[in-house]
Design a protein around this motif. Sequence first.
Motif, mmCIF file in Angstrom:
data_model
loop_
_atom_site.group_PDB
_atom_site.id
_atom_site.type_symbol
_atom_site.label_atom_id
_atom_site.label_comp_id
_atom_site.label_asym_id
_atom_site.label_seq_id
_atom_site.Cartn_x
_atom_site.Cartn_y
_atom_site.Cartn_z
ATOM 1 N N ASP A 318 1.139 6.275 17.779
ATOM 2 C CA ASP A 318 1.387 4.836 17.624
ATOM 3 C C ASP A 318 2.347 4.580 16.453
ATOM 4 O O ASP A 318 1.921 4.537 15.302
ATOM 5 C CB ASP A 318 0.054 4.119 17.390
ATOM 6 N N PRO A 319 3.648 4.389 16.732
ATOM 7 C CA PRO A 319 4.599 4.135 15.642
ATOM 8 C C PRO A 319 4.228 2.932 14.783
ATOM 9 O O PRO A 319 4.471 2.939 13.568
ATOM 10 C CB PRO A 319 5.922 3.905 16.389
ATOM 11 N N ALA A 320 3.623 1.911 15.395
ATOM 12 C CA ALA A 320 3.235 0.738 14.608
ATOM 13 C C ALA A 320 2.175 1.088 13.577
ATOM 14 O O ALA A 320 2.148 0.515 12.472
ATOM 15 C CB ALA A 320 2.730 -0.366 15.535
ATOM 16 N N SER A 321 1.297 2.031 13.919
ATOM 17 C CA SER A 321 0.286 2.485 12.964
ATOM 18 C C SER A 321 0.949 3.143 11.760
ATOM 19 O O SER A 321 0.557 2.908 10.613
ATOM 20 C CB SER A 321 -0.668 3.456 13.659
ATOM 21 N N PHE A 322 1.972 3.956 12.021
ATOM 22 C CA PHE A 322 2.692 4.591 10.922
ATOM 23 C C PHE A 322 3.447 3.562 10.098
ATOM 24 O O PHE A 322 3.459 3.617 8.863
ATOM 25 C CB PHE A 322 3.640 5.670 11.449
ATOM 26 N N ALA A 323 4.102 2.613 10.771
ATOM 27 C CA ALA A 323 4.841 1.586 10.033
ATOM 28 C C ALA A 323 3.906 0.798 9.125
ATOM 29 O O ALA A 323 4.240 0.486 7.968
ATOM 30 C CB ALA A 323 5.554 0.657 11.020
ATOM 31 N N GLY A 324 2.715 0.487 9.624
ATOM 32 C CA GLY A 324 1.755 -0.252 8.818
ATOM 33 C C GLY A 324 1.290 0.532 7.604
ATOM 34 O O GLY A 324 1.171 -0.021 6.500
ATOM 35 N N ALA A 325 1.022 1.829 7.782
ATOM 36 C CA ALA A 325 0.570 2.653 6.651
ATOM 37 C C ALA A 325 1.676 2.813 5.613
ATOM 38 O O ALA A 325 1.419 2.753 4.397
ATOM 39 C CB ALA A 325 0.116 4.019 7.162
ATOM 40 N N ILE A 326 2.906 3.001 6.077
ATOM 41 C CA ILE A 326 4.034 3.110 5.139
ATOM 42 C C ILE A 326 4.210 1.805 4.381
ATOM 43 O O ILE A 326 4.447 1.794 3.156
ATOM 44 C CB ILE A 326 5.317 3.492 5.893
ATOM 45 N N ALA A 327 4.076 0.677 5.074
ATOM 46 C CA ALA A 327 4.203 -0.624 4.409
ATOM 47 C C ALA A 327 3.141 -0.781 3.325
ATOM 48 O O ALA A 327 3.410 -1.346 2.247
ATOM 49 C CB ALA A 327 4.091 -1.746 5.441
ATOM 50 N N ARG A 328 1.931 -0.293 3.572
ATOM 51 C CA ARG A 328 0.882 -0.357 2.545
ATOM 52 C C ARG A 328 1.304 0.407 1.294
ATOM 53 O O ARG A 328 1.079 -0.048 0.166
ATOM 54 C CB ARG A 328 -0.421 0.219 3.086
ATOM 55 N N VAL A 329 1.896 1.584 1.480
ATOM 56 C CA VAL A 329 2.364 2.370 0.336
ATOM 57 C C VAL A 329 3.437 1.605 -0.432
ATOM 58 O O VAL A 329 3.416 1.537 -1.673
ATOM 59 C CB VAL A 329 2.923 3.729 0.803
ATOM 60 N N LEU A 330 4.368 1.008 0.298
ATOM 61 C CA LEU A 330 5.495 0.335 -0.348
ATOM 62 C C LEU A 330 5.065 -0.960 -1.034
ATOM 63 O O LEU A 330 5.631 -1.328 -2.078
ATOM 64 C CB LEU A 330 6.576 0.031 0.690
ATOM 65 N N ASP A 331 4.074 -1.644 -0.480
ATOM 66 C CA ASP A 331 3.719 -2.968 -0.982
ATOM 67 C C ASP A 331 2.655 -2.947 -2.079
ATOM 68 O O ASP A 331 2.589 -3.867 -2.890
ATOM 69 C CB ASP A 331 3.214 -3.850 0.170
ATOM 70 N N ASP A 332 1.823 -1.937 -2.087
ATOM 71 C CA ASP A 332 0.771 -1.855 -3.108
ATOM 72 C C ASP A 332 1.037 -0.615 -3.954
ATOM 73 O O ASP A 332 0.434 0.447 -3.763
ATOM 74 C CB ASP A 332 -0.608 -1.777 -2.441
ATOM 75 N N ARG A 333 1.942 -0.762 -4.906
ATOM 76 C CA ARG A 333 2.376 0.391 -5.690
ATOM 77 C C ARG A 333 1.276 0.893 -6.614
ATOM 78 O O ARG A 333 1.213 2.089 -6.921
ATOM 79 C CB ARG A 333 3.630 0.044 -6.509
ATOM 80 N N ASP A 334 0.401 0.007 -7.079
ATOM 81 C CA ASP A 334 -0.691 0.470 -7.943
ATOM 82 C C ASP A 334 -1.617 1.412 -7.175
ATOM 83 O O ASP A 334 -1.998 2.485 -7.682
ATOM 84 C CB ASP A 334 -1.493 -0.725 -8.472
ATOM 85 N N ALA A 335 -1.989 1.025 -5.962
ATOM 86 C CA ALA A 335 -2.846 1.890 -5.148
ATOM 87 C C ALA A 335 -2.123 3.178 -4.790
ATOM 88 O O ALA A 335 -2.731 4.259 -4.777
ATOM 89 C CB ALA A 335 -3.276 1.151 -3.876
ATOM 90 N N ALA A 336 -0.823 3.084 -4.519
ATOM 91 C CA ALA A 336 -0.049 4.282 -4.186
ATOM 92 C C ALA A 336 -0.005 5.238 -5.366
ATOM 93 O O ALA A 336 -0.133 6.459 -5.201
ATOM 94 C CB ALA A 336 1.368 3.888 -3.757
#
Length: 370
Positions: A318-336
């Motif tokens: 599911d490419p959308a699943s990957f896009a969503g997980a990558i977006a989480r990394v990019l948007d929440d830098r403290d958690a990343a």
Amino acid sequence: MPSPLPSRRGLPRPLRRVGIDCTLIRPDRLTGVERYALSLVTELAALAPEELVLFTHPEAPPALTRLPVEQHPAPWKVRVPVDQAWLPWAAARARVTLLHTLAFPTPLLWRGRAAITVHDATFWLHPDSVSAGMRVYYGPLFPQALARASAVFTVSEASRVDLVRAAGLPAERVHVTPNGVDERFFEARAPEGPRAPYLLSVATLEPRKNLPALLDAFRLLRRQGRDLELVLVGRQGWAQSLPLGDLAPHVRLTGTLPDAELPALYAGAACLVLPSLYEGFGLPLVEAMAAGTPAVASAIPALREVGGDAALYADPRDPASFAGAIARVLDDRDAARARAALGRERARGFTWRACAEKTLAVYRSILRRR
């Protein structure tokens, strides 16, 4: 190129003479399997140089040929005659007491004790992701090699479970010796100077690495207005084309890179993405963890085993699943950053020395038996 060590000539040879097939280690390619082979024999050479006999490619890299152990270079580069004719002859001539093949089945003509490393169960579970040539050549060879092996090594518990189930191996004969990670990845620093944020993927371009799904996920992220680039590192494999289309200006295909360039590339990435359909271990994941780089990986057993809570996971179908997980990394830098710190700590548990020590212990256990 080392042969039998000059200082040892005329002295009795040790009773334990472990021959290791290093013919897969070549200067023009160093994927995960070759990295395992080179790193393992390097550490074994430090632990037990007098017990090793290496059989090498005629153009083996200096990192291998300079090891202070007995070495015998193959006279040819062609796989089949080296595997099936030269290797068993050379091992018998060198009076090897155990022959360990690091990726390929034991030669048919070898009559001594044998060990084999099988990195994953792709051949059995996903035969469509293996080239036709490999299926034709290795198909008849693997069953006999596994049946007669005194030990089968693999690189993760997930892979051990798959091999026991799919290849019918007795669990007690399968030994898990996880891959390690080189110290240079812990010391990695991002290149200086401004550059566009980029996603990184390190993989051979072949079907099971699932790179078209990564491209689809990357396209979704670009359509969200994210100014990203994608860097794909790896040699061209088989049956894999990557139609980039509108993504072409934003994707860089590097091919194989020198080892010295990889750590900085990891350290500078906004996120490592490993979308594989199947892996035995997933060396790029632990390398990214060591470099302090956030990672998104396929939600498959081996990658979860390696990454633990230090990575985010997505459905490889599911490419959308990957896009969503990558977006989480990019948007929440403290958690990343928190996961990246956890990853560096976790990566310290994967060492080539531990891999070699476990492997050596199995060799010695086999050779103590009568």
